[in-house]
Design an enzyme around this catalytic site. Structure first.
Site, PDB file in Angstrom:
ATOM      1  N   GLY A   8       0.831  -1.215   0.000  1.00 57.50           N
ATOM      2  CA  GLY A   8       0.000   0.000   0.000  1.00 57.50           C
ATOM      3  C   GLY A   8       0.855   1.250   0.000  1.00 57.50           C
ATOM      4  N   ILE A   9       2.072   1.142  -0.537  1.00 62.46           N
ATOM      5  CA  ILE A   9       3.008   2.284  -0.492  1.00 62.46           C
ATOM      6  C   ILE A   9       2.520   3.456  -1.330  1.00 62.46           C
ATOM      7  CG2 ILE A   9       4.486   1.527  -2.432  1.00 62.46           C
ATOM      8  CD1 ILE A   9       6.887   2.421  -0.551  1.00 62.46           C
ATOM      9  N   THR A  10       1.679   3.186  -2.327  1.00 56.63           N
ATOM     10  CA  THR A  10       1.200   4.282  -3.188  1.00 56.63           C
ATOM     11  C   THR A  10       0.009   5.025  -2.578  1.00 56.63           C
ATOM     12  OG1 THR A  10      -0.175   2.692  -4.362  1.00 56.63           O
ATOM     13  CG2 THR A  10       1.972   3.195  -5.346  1.00 56.63           C
ATOM     14  N   GLY A  11      -0.479   4.569  -1.429  1.00 57.20           N
ATOM     15  CA  GLY A  11      -1.619   5.209  -0.786  1.00 57.20           C
ATOM     16  C   GLY A  11      -1.192   6.361   0.114  1.00 57.20           C
ATOM     17  N   ALA A  83      -1.877  -2.107   2.482  1.00 55.36           N
ATOM     18  CA  ALA A  83      -2.686  -2.309   1.275  1.00 55.36           C
ATOM     19  C   ALA A  83      -4.082  -2.805   1.653  1.00 55.36           C
ATOM     20  CB  ALA A  83      -2.010  -3.316   0.353  1.00 55.36           C
ATOM     21  N   ALA A  84      -5.066  -2.288   0.955  1.00 51.44           N
ATOM     22  CA  ALA A  84      -6.451  -2.714   1.187  1.00 51.44           C
ATOM     23  C   ALA A  84      -7.347  -2.117   0.118  1.00 51.44           C
ATOM     24  CB  ALA A  84      -6.940  -2.225   2.553  1.00 51.44           C
ATOM     25  N   GLN A  85      -8.508  -2.730  -0.081  1.00 52.45           N
ATOM     26  CA  GLN A  85      -9.625  -1.999  -0.702  1.00 52.45           C
ATOM     27  C   GLN A  85     -10.150  -1.202   0.483  1.00 52.45           C
ATOM     28  OE1 GLN A  85     -12.221  -0.075  -1.548  1.00 52.45           O
ATOM     29  NE2 GLN A  85     -13.599  -1.621  -0.711  1.00 52.45           N
ATOM     30  N   SER A 127      -8.768  -0.990  11.661  1.00 48.05           N
ATOM     31  CA  SER A 127      -9.556   0.233  11.492  1.00 48.05           C
ATOM     32  C   SER A 127     -10.640   0.395  12.560  1.00 48.05           C
ATOM     33  CB  SER A 127     -10.224   0.174  10.111  1.00 48.05           C
ATOM     34  OG  SER A 127     -11.243   1.129  10.017  1.00 48.05           O
ATOM     35  N   GLU A 129     -13.433   1.261  11.902  1.00 47.85           N
ATOM     36  CA  GLU A 129     -14.686   0.766  11.292  1.00 47.85           C
ATOM     37  C   GLU A 129     -15.093  -0.573  11.906  1.00 47.85           C
ATOM     38  OE1 GLU A 129     -16.860   2.030   8.893  1.00 47.85           O
ATOM     39  OE2 GLU A 129     -15.762   3.899   9.155  1.00 47.85           O
ATOM     40  N   TYR A 151     -16.354  -3.895   4.418  1.00 47.75           N
ATOM     41  CA  TYR A 151     -14.994  -3.439   4.749  1.00 47.75           C
ATOM     42  C   TYR A 151     -14.686  -3.701   6.226  1.00 47.75           C
ATOM     43  CZ  TYR A 151     -11.296  -0.062   5.943  1.00 47.75           C
ATOM     44  OH  TYR A 151     -10.153   0.529   6.435  1.00 47.75           O
ATOM     45  N   ARG A 186      -5.026  12.399   1.133  1.00 47.13           N
ATOM     46  CA  ARG A 186      -6.184  11.516   1.302  1.00 47.13           C
ATOM     47  C   ARG A 186      -6.846  11.280  -0.060  1.00 47.13           C
ATOM     48  NH1 ARG A 186      -8.698   7.490   4.154  1.00 47.13           N
ATOM     49  NH2 ARG A 186     -10.159   8.298   5.713  1.00 47.13           N
TER      50      ARG A 186
HETATM   51  P1  NDP Z   1      -5.319   4.189   0.502  1.00 43.68           P
HETATM   52  O1  NDP Z   1      -6.631   3.826  -0.081  1.00 43.68           O
HETATM   53  O2  NDP Z   1      -4.785   5.567   0.254  1.00 43.68           O
HETATM   54  O3  NDP Z   1      -4.222   3.145  -0.041  1.00 43.68           O
HETATM   55  C1  NDP Z   1      -4.509   1.786  -0.235  1.00 43.68           C
HETATM   56  C2  NDP Z   1      -3.298   1.128  -0.835  1.00 43.68           C
HETATM   57  O4  NDP Z   1      -3.566  -0.274  -1.044  1.00 43.68           O
HETATM   58  C3  NDP Z   1      -2.884   1.684  -2.218  1.00 43.68           C
HETATM   59  O5  NDP Z   1      -1.481   1.764  -2.270  1.00 43.68           O
HETATM   60  C4  NDP Z   1      -3.393   0.610  -3.173  1.00 43.68           C
HETATM   61  O6  NDP Z   1      -2.689   0.557  -4.391  1.00 43.68           O
HETATM   62  C5  NDP Z   1      -3.109  -0.628  -2.335  1.00 43.68           C
HETATM   63  N1  NDP Z   1      -3.813  -1.820  -2.810  1.00 43.68           N
HETATM   64  C6  NDP Z   1      -5.137  -1.990  -3.010  1.00 43.68           C
HETATM   65  N2  NDP Z   1      -5.389  -3.228  -3.443  1.00 43.68           N
HETATM   66  C7  NDP Z   1      -4.192  -3.876  -3.528  1.00 43.68           C
HETATM   67  C8  NDP Z   1      -3.796  -5.174  -3.912  1.00 43.68           C
HETATM   68  N3  NDP Z   1      -4.685  -6.088  -4.306  1.00 43.68           N
HETATM   69  N4  NDP Z   1      -2.481  -5.502  -3.878  1.00 43.68           N
HETATM   70  C9  NDP Z   1      -1.575  -4.585  -3.481  1.00 43.68           C
HETATM   71  N5  NDP Z   1      -1.882  -3.333  -3.107  1.00 43.68           N
HETATM   72  C10 NDP Z   1      -3.183  -2.985  -3.132  1.00 43.68           C
HETATM   73  O7  NDP Z   1      -5.380   3.892   2.063  1.00 43.68           O
HETATM   74  P2  NDP Z   1      -4.734   4.704   3.300  1.00 43.68           P
HETATM   75  O8  NDP Z   1      -3.326   4.989   3.007  1.00 43.68           O
HETATM   76  O9  NDP Z   1      -5.662   5.804   3.683  1.00 43.68           O
HETATM   77  O10 NDP Z   1      -4.850   3.621   4.466  1.00 43.68           O
HETATM   78  C11 NDP Z   1      -3.822   2.659   4.654  1.00 43.68           C
HETATM   79  C12 NDP Z   1      -4.397   1.438   5.347  1.00 43.68           C
HETATM   80  O11 NDP Z   1      -4.938   1.800   6.604  1.00 43.68           O
HETATM   81  C13 NDP Z   1      -5.532   0.755   4.586  1.00 43.68           C
HETATM   82  O12 NDP Z   1      -5.426  -0.631   4.825  1.00 43.68           O
HETATM   83  C14 NDP Z   1      -6.781   1.304   5.245  1.00 43.68           C
HETATM   84  O13 NDP Z   1      -7.871   0.429   5.093  1.00 43.68           O
HETATM   85  C15 NDP Z   1      -6.308   1.426   6.678  1.00 43.68           C
HETATM   86  N6  NDP Z   1      -6.966   2.436   7.471  1.00 43.68           N
HETATM   87  C16 NDP Z   1      -7.016   3.719   7.017  1.00 43.68           C
HETATM   88  C17 NDP Z   1      -7.600   4.701   7.759  1.00 43.68           C
HETATM   89  C18 NDP Z   1      -7.632   6.113   7.295  1.00 43.68           C
HETATM   90  O14 NDP Z   1      -8.358   6.909   7.883  1.00 43.68           O
HETATM   91  N7  NDP Z   1      -6.854   6.488   6.265  1.00 43.68           N
HETATM   92  C19 NDP Z   1      -8.213   4.389   9.088  1.00 43.68           C
HETATM   93  C20 NDP Z   1      -8.005   3.013   9.503  1.00 43.68           C
HETATM   94  C21 NDP Z   1      -7.429   2.086   8.713  1.00 43.68           C
HETATM   95  P3  NDP Z   1      -3.130   1.441  -5.692  1.00 43.68           P
HETATM   96  O15 NDP Z   1      -2.448   2.770  -5.513  1.00 43.68           O
HETATM   97  O16 NDP Z   1      -2.601   0.631  -6.798  1.00 43.68           O
HETATM   98  O17 NDP Z   1      -4.631   1.559  -5.655  1.00 43.68           O
HETATM   99  P1  GDP Z   2     -15.073   6.109   6.492  1.00 38.15           P
HETATM  100  O1  GDP Z   2     -15.265   6.553   7.902  1.00 38.15           O
HETATM  101  O2  GDP Z   2     -13.883   5.231   6.311  1.00 38.15           O
HETATM  102  O3  GDP Z   2     -16.283   5.563   5.854  1.00 38.15           O
HETATM  103  O4  GDP Z   2     -14.639   7.468   5.716  1.00 38.15           O
HETATM  104  P2  GDP Z   2     -15.423   8.382   4.663  1.00 38.15           P
HETATM  105  O5  GDP Z   2     -14.648   9.653   4.592  1.00 38.15           O
HETATM  106  O6  GDP Z   2     -15.666   7.666   3.383  1.00 38.15           O
HETATM  107  O7  GDP Z   2     -16.842   8.637   5.339  1.00 38.15           O
HETATM  108  C1  GDP Z   2     -16.949   9.265   6.598  1.00 38.15           C
HETATM  109  C2  GDP Z   2     -18.400   9.604   6.875  1.00 38.15           C
HETATM  110  O8  GDP Z   2     -18.818  10.639   5.975  1.00 38.15           O
HETATM  111  C3  GDP Z   2     -19.398   8.454   6.673  1.00 38.15           C
HETATM  112  O9  GDP Z   2     -20.279   8.459   7.752  1.00 38.15           O
HETATM  113  C4  GDP Z   2     -20.137   8.821   5.391  1.00 38.15           C
HETATM  114  O10 GDP Z   2     -21.483   8.350   5.336  1.00 38.15           O
HETATM  115  C5  GDP Z   2     -20.114  10.342   5.509  1.00 38.15           C
HETATM  116  N1  GDP Z   2     -20.341  11.015   4.201  1.00 38.15           N
HETATM  117  C6  GDP Z   2     -21.301  11.949   3.955  1.00 38.15           C
HETATM  118  N2  GDP Z   2     -21.225  12.321   2.681  1.00 38.15           N
HETATM  119  C7  GDP Z   2     -20.229  11.628   2.098  1.00 38.15           C
HETATM  120  C8  GDP Z   2     -19.706  11.603   0.773  1.00 38.15           C
HETATM  121  O11 GDP Z   2     -20.163  12.291  -0.137  1.00 38.15           O
HETATM  122  N3  GDP Z   2     -18.648  10.770   0.553  1.00 38.15           N
HETATM  123  C9  GDP Z   2     -18.101   9.998   1.552  1.00 38.15           C
HETATM  124  N4  GDP Z   2     -17.052   9.215   1.278  1.00 38.15           N
HETATM  125  N5  GDP Z   2     -18.618   9.987   2.801  1.00 38.15           N
HETATM  126  C10 GDP Z   2     -19.660  10.794   3.081  1.00 38.15           C
END
Ligand code: NDP
Ligand code: GDP
Length: 340
Positions: A8-11, A83-85, A127, A129, A151, A186
């Protein structure tokens, strides 16, 4: 020099964690899933200034053989599974993919480590969640879980498997239960970035309104730069354990809108509307974390207040849109015209 492997380095978090580890002198490898858009996939790493310092290696969290090969090659001391969906709303549309990537993916990487490098320290990105329909007003490591989305359920499976690998095989495996954390990096689909991007568009005259879903939900929002510090600290302890990482302050989406629009001198009431189409099948109404354990054991506290995060995100989106509107990328049609 210690070696780290980040999936998940690209995230968002991958970029901040890469920077943190490189600054500490680590050799940083990142798992990169193949994409037809490879030229833009490193944008976050470029933005944070580390794209040329990390070593990207081809693989996929759903492909155990690729993970075994990578662990054999990299021989990591620490593995951060980010990494995650990761988008809750998409998990109802793609529940099986979410299960495979977000739930089983972490087990694939723990299996690769168990087979090839059991001494490596492992971090699982769990998470808030998982708390879903909250069972305690303030959620800590002892709060019962009640996930409300595919999720959340997938993350909960991975959380328990992390504990299971620790208890069954003695692996140094930690689960960080992180509450929402944001930054200018983000993903645009998450509500905070959608709002700050909308504010920038409206301020620059590129849009007239912003349509959101449920404005009354509340989240405990921190900053990604603070939260990756907690990930690293977890892997530096004598004993592997699980920690909640949160700010202990909860804010509604509505209030986030107010703050973001006010940053550019606008009143959100005039621009934000709520559409039933964007409501979720099941909502997580409120999250509020208690990170006392992280403070006491890791010495971790959040440093960046939400007001600063909101301001930084709005400024970054204003800069992005200004850059986009001033430098026009040539379109294919215009290029063909020039060539003819
Ligand atoms: P992002 O959505 O920004 O990044 C997700 C990363 O996972 C991307 O690099 C993506 O690659 C990669 N990825 C997705 N599917 C695959 C796969 N099949 N194989 C390899 N890599 C894959 O997430 P965040 O950086 O925000 O979050 C990091 C982690 O923390 C995640 O697991 C998330 O669920 C968790 N988390 C995040 C929170 C938050 O508020 N940000 C809160 C709690 C948990 P690509 O660029 O190719 O899509
Ligand atoms: P989550 O906490 O991981 O689901 O992070 P999100 O940023 O996707 O959503 C946070 C909260 O914002 C959730 O309760 C959503 O229902 C609410 N929300 C309200 N409007 C929107 C919208 O247009 N997009 C997203 N992503 N969330 C929304």
């Amino acid at each position: 020099m210690p070696t780290a492997l980040i999936t998940g380095i690209t995230g968002q978090d991958g970029a901040y964690l890469s920077k943190l580890l490189l600054d500490k002198g680590y050799e940083v490898y990142g798992l990169l899933r193949r994409s037809a858009s490879a030229d833009i996939i490193g944008e976050r790493l470029r933005w944070i200034g580390v794209l040329d310092q990390v070593k990207l290696i081809d693989g996929n969290l759903t492909d155990l053989s690729s993970l075994i090969r990578i662990v054999q090659t990299v021989k990591p001391d620490e593995v951060y599974n980010l990494a995650a969906q990761s988008f809750v709303a998409a998990s109802w549309q793609q529940p099986l993919l979410t299960a495979q990537v977000t739930g089983v993916g972490p087990v694939n990487i723990m299996e690769a480590l168990r087979i090839v490098r059991p001494e490596a320290r492992f971090y699982q990105a769990s998470s808030s969640e998982m708390f879903g329909k909250i069972q305690d007003k303030i959620q800590s490591e002892t709060t019962p879980f009640y996930p409300r989305s595919p999720y959340g359920a997938a993350k909960l499976y991975a959380h328990w498997m992390t504990i299971n690998y620790r208890e069954s095989f003695g692996m140094f495996a930690c689960s960080g239960i992180l509450f929402n954390h944001e930054s200018p990096l983000r993903g645009i689909e998450f509500v905070t970035r959608k709002i700050t991007d909308g504010v920038a568009r409206i301020k620059l005259g590129l849009a007239r309104e912003l349509t959101l879903g449920n404005l009354e939900a509340k989240r405990d929002w921190g900053h990604a730069r603070d939260y990756v510090q907690a990930m690293w600290l977890m892997l530096q302890q004598d004993k592997a354990d699980d920690y909640v990482v949160a700010t202990n302050r909860t804010t509604s989406i509505r209030e986030f809108c107010r703050m973001a629009f006010a940053h550019v001198g606008l009143d959100y009431h005039e621009f934000v509307r709520s559409s039933a189409d964007l409501m979720r099948p099941a909502e997580v109404d409120v999250l509020l974390g208690d990170a006392s354990k992280a403070r006491e054991h890791l010495g971790w506290t959040p440093k960046i207040p939400l007001e600063q995060t909101v301001g930084d995100m709005v400024e970054a989106d204003l800069a992005r849109h200004r850059a986009r509107t001033s430098v026009q990328m040539p379109t294919e049609a215009s290029l063909l015209h020039e060539l003819s």
